[in-house]
Design an enzyme around this catalytic site. Structure first.
Site, short mmCIF file in Angstrom:
data_model
loop_
_atom_site.label_atom_id
_atom_site.label_comp_id
_atom_site.label_asym_id
_atom_site.label_seq_id
_atom_site.Cartn_x
_atom_site.Cartn_y
_atom_site.Cartn_z
CB SER A 145 -0.86 -0.02 1.28
OG SER A 145 -1.45 1.22 1.50
CE1 TYR A 158 -4.43 -1.90 4.85
CE2 TYR A 158 -3.41 0.22 4.37
CZ TYR A 158 -3.95 -0.99 3.94
OH TYR A 158 -4.00 -1.27 2.58
P1 NAD Z 1 -11.09 -6.39 -0.88
O1 NAD Z 1 -11.67 -6.30 0.49
O2 NAD Z 1 -11.92 -5.98 -2.03
O3 NAD Z 1 -10.55 -7.87 -1.15
C1 NAD Z 1 -9.71 -8.51 -0.23
C2 NAD Z 1 -9.93 -10.01 -0.31
O4 NAD Z 1 -9.06 -10.62 0.66
C3 NAD Z 1 -11.36 -10.42 0.06
O5 NAD Z 1 -11.86 -11.32 -0.90
C4 NAD Z 1 -11.21 -11.10 1.42
O6 NAD Z 1 -12.16 -12.15 1.64
C5 NAD Z 1 -9.79 -11.66 1.32
N1 NAD Z 1 -9.23 -11.92 2.63
C6 NAD Z 1 -9.24 -11.12 3.73
N2 NAD Z 1 -8.66 -11.72 4.76
C7 NAD Z 1 -8.25 -12.94 4.32
C8 NAD Z 1 -7.59 -14.03 4.93
N3 NAD Z 1 -7.24 -13.99 6.22
N4 NAD Z 1 -7.32 -15.13 4.19
C9 NAD Z 1 -7.68 -15.19 2.89
N5 NAD Z 1 -8.33 -14.18 2.24
C10 NAD Z 1 -8.61 -13.06 2.96
O7 NAD Z 1 -9.73 -5.54 -0.82
P2 NAD Z 1 -8.79 -4.97 -1.98
O8 NAD Z 1 -8.99 -3.52 -2.02
O9 NAD Z 1 -8.93 -5.77 -3.21
O10 NAD Z 1 -7.39 -5.21 -1.28
C11 NAD Z 1 -6.45 -6.19 -1.72
C12 NAD Z 1 -5.10 -5.80 -1.17
O11 NAD Z 1 -4.74 -4.51 -1.68
C13 NAD Z 1 -5.04 -5.68 0.34
O12 NAD Z 1 -3.82 -6.21 0.81
C14 NAD Z 1 -5.10 -4.19 0.59
O13 NAD Z 1 -4.47 -3.81 1.80
C15 NAD Z 1 -4.35 -3.68 -0.62
N6 NAD Z 1 -4.67 -2.29 -0.95
C16 NAD Z 1 -5.92 -1.91 -1.30
C17 NAD Z 1 -6.16 -0.58 -1.59
C18 NAD Z 1 -7.52 -0.03 -1.98
O14 NAD Z 1 -7.71 1.19 -1.98
N7 NAD Z 1 -8.47 -0.88 -2.33
C19 NAD Z 1 -5.13 0.35 -1.51
C20 NAD Z 1 -3.88 -0.08 -1.17
C21 NAD Z 1 -3.64 -1.41 -0.89
#
Ligand code: NAD
Length: 274
Positions: A145, A158
């Protein structure tokens, strides 16, 4: 391996049931890879799986909580038995927590670290022996991130998990170079996924709800889709850079943090969060 570097490979994506993981799985499948879809949401996994199959791709589903080291080891044993090896591991599963430090329960801290940091550690420990079978082609990509290099206020748990993920990845990159495994980190920016609705907001109910609403308003209309992160991940899988910011604000904060960290810290101190 095809010239694009992504076809005919076995690619494992954690958090593949939604958001960035789902978009990434679909993008790699379109390029001919066999996708191993991992998530703790079985219904979401089936949805991603069905969409890959409907477009002529190949995928298998593996419901698993990456925070559970034993479950991840069992998953690795199963993958070895079913597929032999693995060429790309994308540690993407993650959760988000928001709120003042003193309002944030230790249970929230633990879960942030168990999923965002140890989830990647468990997958690397269990799956590196399978990646090592493809020296020179093997890739680990950890989805961190902007909060891995710039820690916003009210996101201490986080940010701690993502700073730690970046440090872990940097050290592992140096160590894995001699084993033919490249380790990269991707830092997306603000992406239009369900993580913002699912985020934990600490503190008194009213204040937490206000911050949640404010957060969602800030992100509404951002319109930076997970598919763009998936395209960046395809490129990272080809070239294996150490760190890759994705959205414009991720690049801006990356350079600001290096050029004028004091200015950034001052702006963050003054920022209103509710
Ligand atoms: P999201 O919530 O849409 O998807 C995350 C997925 O991870 C979900 O399907 C959830 O069920 C799964 N998950 C959560 N905990 C889990 C576990 N313990 N074991 C297995 N699966 C698990 O989130 P996203 O936005 O797609 O985020 C994906 C990654 O990107 C994350 O690591 C997040 O920190 C990072 N990220 C997201 C953003 C954003 O703005 N969306 C920004 C920076 C970083």
């Amino acid at each position: 391996m095809d010239s694009s570097g992504s076809g005919a490979r076995v690619v494992l994506v954690t958090g593949a049931a939604a958001g960035i993981g789902r978009a990434t799985a679909l993008a790699f499948a379109r390029e001919g890879a066999l996708l191993l879809l991992v998530d703790l949401d079985p219904a979401g996994l089936e949805h991603t799986h069905a969409d890959i199959i409907a477009t002529g791709g190949r995928a298998r589903t593996y419901p698993c909580d990456v925070a559970d080291a034993d479950a991840v080891q069992a998953l690795a044993d199963r993958i070895r038995a079913e597929h032999g090896g693995l060429q790309v591991l994308i540690n993407n599963a993650g959760i988000s927590a928001n709120g003042a430090f003193l309002d944030t329960d230790l249970s929230v801290w633990r879960r942030q670290l168990e999923v965002n940091l140890l989830g990647a550690v468990h997958c690397c420990r269990a799956l590196i022996p399978l990646l090592e079978l493809s020296p020179g082609r093997a890739r680990i990509i950890n989805v961190a991130s902007v909060a891995a290099y710039f820690a916003p206020r009210d996101m201490s748990a986080y940010a701690a998990s993502k700073f730690a993920l970046l440090g872990f990845s940097e050290s592992l990159r140096a160590e894995m170079a001699s084993r033919g495994i490249s380790v990269s980190v991707i830092c997306p920016g603000i992406i239009d996924t369900g993580i913002h609705q699912r985020a934990h907001f600490a503190g008194p109910v009213d204040a937490a709800q206000r911050r949640r609403d404010l957060n969602l308003r800030r992100h509404a209309g951002r319109a930076y889709p997970p598919e763009k992160v998936a395209q960046a991940l395809l490129k990272v899988a080809r070239h294996g850079p150490a760190l890759r910011p994705v959205a414009p604000e991720a690049w801006l904060l990356y350079y600001l943090k290096r050029c004028c960290p004091g200015l950034l810290a001052m702006l963050e101190r003054r920022r209103h969060t509710d």
